[in-house]
Design a protein around this motif. Sequence first.
Motif, short mmCIF file in Angstrom:
data_model
loop_
_atom_site.label_atom_id
_atom_site.label_comp_id
_atom_site.label_asym_id
_atom_site.label_seq_id
_atom_site.Cartn_x
_atom_site.Cartn_y
_atom_site.Cartn_z
N ALA A 43 0.91 -1.16 -0.12
CA ALA A 43 0.24 -0.02 0.02
C ALA A 43 0.78 1.19 0.07
CB ALA A 43 -1.01 0.03 1.27
N LEU A 44 1.97 1.14 0.61
CA LEU A 44 2.77 2.43 0.61
C LEU A 44 3.62 2.35 -0.65
CD1 LEU A 44 4.74 1.89 4.14
CD2 LEU A 44 3.74 3.90 3.50
N CYS A 45 3.80 1.31 -1.12
CA CYS A 45 4.55 1.58 -2.70
C CYS A 45 3.29 2.46 -3.56
CB CYS A 45 4.57 0.06 -3.24
SG CYS A 45 6.10 -0.50 -2.53
N GLU A 46 2.02 2.27 -3.54
CA GLU A 46 0.96 2.83 -4.40
C GLU A 46 1.02 4.31 -3.83
OE1 GLU A 46 -0.77 1.85 -6.70
OE2 GLU A 46 -0.34 -0.40 -7.08
N ARG A 156 -5.84 3.29 -2.24
CA ARG A 156 -7.13 2.88 -2.68
C ARG A 156 -7.63 3.97 -3.60
NH1 ARG A 156 -8.78 0.36 2.33
NH2 ARG A 156 -9.71 2.52 2.90
N ASP A 157 -7.29 5.15 -3.07
CA ASP A 157 -7.50 6.34 -3.75
C ASP A 157 -6.56 6.26 -5.21
OD1 ASP A 157 -9.56 7.06 -2.25
OD2 ASP A 157 -8.41 8.85 -1.01
N VAL A 158 -5.40 5.97 -4.86
CA VAL A 158 -4.41 6.31 -5.94
C VAL A 158 -4.79 5.10 -7.11
CG1 VAL A 158 -1.92 5.80 -6.48
CG2 VAL A 158 -2.69 7.09 -4.82
N ILE A 159 -5.08 4.01 -6.67
CA ILE A 159 -5.66 2.96 -7.60
C ILE A 159 -6.75 3.49 -8.50
CG2 ILE A 159 -6.40 0.68 -7.90
CD1 ILE A 159 -4.38 0.00 -5.56
N ALA A 160 -7.65 4.02 -7.67
CA ALA A 160 -9.04 4.42 -8.33
C ALA A 160 -8.55 5.46 -9.24
CB ALA A 160 -10.02 4.82 -7.11
N GLU A 161 -7.93 6.43 -8.99
CA GLU A 161 -7.44 7.45 -9.94
C GLU A 161 -6.48 6.89 -10.95
OE1 GLU A 161 -5.19 10.29 -7.83
OE2 GLU A 161 -7.00 11.15 -6.65
N ARG A 162 -5.79 5.79 -10.79
CA ARG A 162 -5.10 5.27 -12.05
C ARG A 162 -6.13 4.57 -13.20
NH1 ARG A 162 -1.34 2.86 -9.34
NH2 ARG A 162 -2.48 0.68 -9.49
#
Length: 406
Positions: A43-46, A156-162
């Motif tokens: 999760a930190l990596c994301e 989760r936000d970063v993944i959703a934005e991606r």
Amino acid sequence: MDTDFVTTPFGRRPMTPAMLTGQSKARDVDATQSIDKWKLYRALCEARGRLGISDRTLALLNALLSFYPKTELSSETGLVVFPSNQQLSLRANGMAEQTIRRHLALLVNAGLIARKDSANGKRYSRRHGDGAVREAFGFSLAPLLARSCEIEAMARDVIAERIHLQNVRESLTICRRDIAKFIAMAETEKAPGAWRDHYATFRDIIDGIPRNPDIAIVTAALHDLRALRGLIINMLENWRDSQNPSANPSQNERHIQKSESHSSFDSEPEPTSNIADHRGEESAAVSTREPAVTLSLVLTVCPAIADYAPAQAIRDWRDLAAAANVVGRMFGISPSAYQAACATMGIIPTAVAVSCILERSEHIQSPGGYLRHLTRQSQAGSFSAAQMLMGLMKTRGETETTRVRH
């Protein structure tokens, strides 16, 4: 517990707000809280961009986590690791000691670890007679555990934005392909229209996208391309209908009605005849008793419609009709419902109605159903584009004098 401490750094290193914050986070850890350290690391990596840390800093954190003996981070087993810089270097692929110190400081400043320095600055542990760790000096992972929920939410936000960016990019690619092929077909078939100008607009939008655009830039480009595609589709459909009039009985019906009434929208310039005779279509089913509505009034009351016009500017009724067509498609209004509205109310009154729907879109759950309702009102003789504009102005509390003539 190892989380119950407030200490200052050894030697010449000054105390900083980041250190105090990290130690406060360490004290906030719930005794029952635990998490898989490698799941948290992923999760930190994301979320590293939002936390302001680099991949090198993460590599050092990976090495620190490897010194924690359990898979689950938990205060019950202690959260302080105490490797020497030499041991850290071996597990961080030979990272130089000076680089290790720099990245350790970055982890502390990011609020992911906290220092717990001994009296002499050495990292070590004191143990009970049975070998269990009684006290340890080194780096506490308690802030990491305390922020685990926050970090996972960031990831989760970063993944959703991606994913959202990928979807927008995909839509942009499809829209780009559509426009290029529509223009190529139009030029091959010699359909009337300023296709070179449309292609130049198309290239301006595409060339304005940088190599690594953010979501806002890609979304704005997609918005412009969709507006251009809507205009091109509208022109091609009108050209197709003019090539085969018998395939569109509702259009013939509107042409028959042309001699029975005159449009009340003649107070503004009308579209020229290079698009399927909008004069006859605009005058269909429009009562001569209805007050005239000016284009400037429509744009004053419904400014948002201009965003969907070619070059984001509405110069005449034709531009308004083209923009409304784009908005109708965007709202998911079925072609049959839109065509029925145009056949009953006329193209321009329908465009005015769609412009008003756009302004009130937050309050209208089903734009298509609402347009059908207006069509039924028009069939009953109770629809007025002017009254709809006036109602929108009253809803907003407008005080300016309207230019509606009775």
